[in-house]
Design a protein around this motif. Structure first.
Motif, PDB file in Angstrom:
ATOM      1  N   GLU A   1       0.833  -1.200   0.000  1.00 20.84           N
ATOM      2  CA  GLU A   1       0.000   0.000   0.000  1.00 20.84           C
ATOM      3  C   GLU A   1       0.875   1.261   0.000  1.00 20.84           C
ATOM      4  OE1 GLU A   1      -3.791   1.673   2.467  1.00 20.84           O
ATOM      5  OE2 GLU A   1      -2.118   0.920   3.662  1.00 20.84           O
ATOM      6  N   ILE A   2       1.932   1.255   0.788  1.00 20.25           N
ATOM      7  CA  ILE A   2       2.849   2.399   0.835  1.00 20.25           C
ATOM      8  C   ILE A   2       3.465   2.627  -0.536  1.00 20.25           C
ATOM      9  CG2 ILE A   2       5.047   3.213   1.783  1.00 20.25           C
ATOM     10  CD1 ILE A   2       4.230   1.677   4.392  1.00 20.25           C
ATOM     11  N   LEU A   3       3.953   1.582  -1.162  1.00 20.91           N
ATOM     12  CA  LEU A   3       4.568   1.688  -2.488  1.00 20.91           C
ATOM     13  C   LEU A   3       3.601   2.279  -3.507  1.00 20.91           C
ATOM     14  CD1 LEU A   3       6.917   1.079  -4.452  1.00 20.91           C
ATOM     15  CD2 LEU A   3       5.889  -1.188  -4.764  1.00 20.91           C
ATOM     16  N   LEU A   4       2.353   1.880  -3.452  1.00 22.70           N
ATOM     17  CA  LEU A   4       1.379   2.320  -4.458  1.00 22.70           C
ATOM     18  C   LEU A   4       0.771   3.691  -4.185  1.00 22.70           C
ATOM     19  CD1 LEU A   4      -0.562  -0.990  -5.196  1.00 22.70           C
ATOM     20  CD2 LEU A   4       1.212   0.115  -6.582  1.00 22.70           C
ATOM     21  N   THR A   5       0.675   4.088  -2.909  1.00 25.95           N
ATOM     22  CA  THR A   5      -0.154   5.271  -2.615  1.00 25.95           C
ATOM     23  C   THR A   5       0.537   6.430  -1.903  1.00 25.95           C
ATOM     24  OG1 THR A   5      -0.936   4.380  -0.482  1.00 25.95           O
ATOM     25  CG2 THR A   5      -2.205   3.786  -2.460  1.00 25.95           C
ATOM     26  N   TYR A   6       1.763   6.292  -1.454  1.00 24.26           N
ATOM     27  CA  TYR A   6       2.386   7.354  -0.669  1.00 24.26           C
ATOM     28  C   TYR A   6       3.154   8.324  -1.567  1.00 24.26           C
ATOM     29  CZ  TYR A   6       1.161   5.590   3.938  1.00 24.26           C
ATOM     30  OH  TYR A   6       0.488   5.220   5.068  1.00 24.26           O
ATOM     31  N   SER A   7       2.683   9.555  -1.648  1.00 19.30           N
ATOM     32  CA  SER A   7       3.312  10.541  -2.535  1.00 19.30           C
ATOM     33  C   SER A   7       4.742  10.861  -2.111  1.00 19.30           C
ATOM     34  CB  SER A   7       2.479  11.824  -2.601  1.00 19.30           C
ATOM     35  OG  SER A   7       2.358  12.408  -1.322  1.00 19.30           O
ATOM     36  N   GLY A   8       5.038  10.798  -0.822  1.00 17.66           N
ATOM     37  CA  GLY A   8       6.407  11.046  -0.374  1.00 17.66           C
ATOM     38  C   GLY A   8       7.367   9.997  -0.898  1.00 17.66           C
ATOM     39  N   VAL A   9       6.943   8.740  -0.896  1.00 20.88           N
ATOM     40  CA  VAL A   9       7.775   7.662  -1.435  1.00 20.88           C
ATOM     41  C   VAL A   9       7.954   7.853  -2.939  1.00 20.88           C
ATOM     42  CG1 VAL A   9       7.889   5.162  -1.833  1.00 20.88           C
ATOM     43  CG2 VAL A   9       7.187   6.044   0.400  1.00 20.88           C
ATOM     44  N   HIS A  10       6.879   8.223  -3.629  1.00 20.62           N
ATOM     45  CA  HIS A  10       6.966   8.477  -5.077  1.00 20.62           C
ATOM     46  C   HIS A  10       7.937   9.621  -5.367  1.00 20.62           C
ATOM     47  CE1 HIS A  10       2.587   6.844  -5.306  1.00 20.62           C
ATOM     48  NE2 HIS A  10       3.469   5.876  -5.145  1.00 20.62           N
ATOM     49  N   ALA A  11       7.828  10.698  -4.599  1.00 16.49           N
ATOM     50  CA  ALA A  11       8.688  11.866  -4.830  1.00 16.49           C
ATOM     51  C   ALA A  11      10.162  11.528  -4.590  1.00 16.49           C
ATOM     52  CB  ALA A  11       8.259  13.025  -3.934  1.00 16.49           C
ATOM     53  N   LEU A  12      10.443  10.760  -3.547  1.00 17.43           N
ATOM     54  CA  LEU A  12      11.830  10.389  -3.272  1.00 17.43           C
ATOM     55  C   LEU A  12      12.389   9.481  -4.373  1.00 17.43           C
ATOM     56  CD1 LEU A  12      11.567   9.882   0.580  1.00 17.43           C
ATOM     57  CD2 LEU A  12      12.874  11.663  -0.610  1.00 17.43           C
ATOM     58  N   SER A  13      11.570   8.571  -4.866  1.00 19.98           N
ATOM     59  CA  SER A  13      12.013   7.695  -5.961  1.00 19.98           C
ATOM     60  C   SER A  13      12.306   8.502  -7.219  1.00 19.98           C
ATOM     61  CB  SER A  13      10.947   6.642  -6.259  1.00 19.98           C
ATOM     62  OG  SER A  13      10.782   5.793  -5.161  1.00 19.98           O
ATOM     63  N   MET A  14      11.422   9.416  -7.554  1.00 17.68           N
ATOM     64  CA  MET A  14      11.628  10.252  -8.742  1.00 17.68           C
ATOM     65  C   MET A  14      12.830  11.185  -8.540  1.00 17.68           C
ATOM     66  SD  MET A  14       9.564   9.109 -10.897  1.00 17.68           S
ATOM     67  CE  MET A  14       9.721  10.313 -12.174  1.00 17.68           C
ATOM     68  N   HIS A  15      13.023  11.643  -7.300  1.00 22.56           N
ATOM     69  CA  HIS A  15      14.191  12.483  -7.007  1.00 22.56           C
ATOM     70  C   HIS A  15      15.484  11.716  -7.263  1.00 22.56           C
ATOM     71  CE1 HIS A  15      17.168  14.939  -5.107  1.00 22.56           C
ATOM     72  NE2 HIS A  15      17.449  13.947  -4.277  1.00 22.56           N
ATOM     73  N   ARG A  16      15.502  10.467  -6.895  1.00 23.76           N
ATOM     74  CA  ARG A  16      16.718   9.675  -7.106  1.00 23.76           C
ATOM     75  C   ARG A  16      16.996   9.493  -8.602  1.00 23.76           C
ATOM     76  NH1 ARG A  16      14.889   7.659  -2.037  1.00 23.76           N
ATOM     77  NH2 ARG A  16      16.345   8.500  -0.517  1.00 23.76           N
ATOM     78  N   LEU A  17      15.938   9.326  -9.397  1.00 21.08           N
ATOM     79  CA  LEU A  17      16.110   9.262 -10.851  1.00 21.08           C
ATOM     80  C   LEU A  17      16.622  10.603 -11.376  1.00 21.08           C
ATOM     81  CD1 LEU A  17      15.739   8.061 -13.693  1.00 21.08           C
ATOM     82  CD2 LEU A  17      13.345   8.772 -13.563  1.00 21.08           C
TER      83      LEU A  17
END
Length: 178
Positions: A25-41
């Motif tokens: 659920e965290i992987l699919l729905t947490y915007s903070g996790v999404h933002a950090l992943s995109m930041h690393r890219l």
């Protein structure tokens, strides 16, 4: 490496958010996790001199998550951005592992300086909702910044700072890892 950092970010969300039910659920729905992943890219693109593409990735992420992180910012694994709308992290900002950033906080500059102009936030800090941490200052490990505070001076480790402008109101006696 990418998956190790993602795993640390998901673990941080699980550890810091009592509403988090499971890692999927965290992987699919947490915007903070999404933002950090995109930041690393975006950060990877920035480091190999594809700066325009890095900024495009960063701004696309901002459009979808409401979280703006400059591709050159240094963010350790295991940071948690909770309810991230309005979070801004500037170009020369550094954020240590285990730190929690709440909605609307800013790690920004104070003007048109050059060089290091954004804050360095230590490990296991809490930057509360709406707090503004501005300039080339240091927030020590385990420090807490209160909601709405405007921090213009460095804060020592284990301290709590509140107000406008922020003042240290407490330095914890208990210096154990929490």
């Amino acid at each position: 490496m990418l998956f190790k950092r993602l795993r640390a970010d998901i673990e941080a969300a699980k550890r810091n958010d009592p509403a988090a039910r499971n890692k999927f659920e965290i992987l699919l729905t947490y915007s903070g996790v999404h933002a950090l992943s995109m930041h690393r890219l975006a950060g990877g693109l920035y480091r190999i001199k594809l700066k325009l593409l890095a900024r495009i990735v960063s701004q696309t992420c901002k459009f979808f998550t409401g979280i703006e992180i400059h591709p050159a910012a240094k963010i350790a694994p295991g940071v948690f951005i909770d309810h991230g709308e309005g979070v801004v992290i500037g170009e020369t900002a550094e954020v240590g592992e285990g730190t929690v950033l709440y909605q609307g906080c800013t790690l920004g500059g104070t003007g048109k300086e050059t060089g290091k102009r954004h804050p360095t936030v230590g490990r296991y800090c809490v930057i509360s909702a709406g707090a503004k941490v501005l300039g080339n200052i240091t927030i020590g490990d385990f420090a807490k910044i209160g909601a709405g505070a405007v921090v213009l001076k460095s804060v020592p480790p284990h301290a709590t700072a509140v107000g406008v402008p922020a003042k240290v109101v407490k330095i914890s006696e208990n210096k154990e890892l929490h």
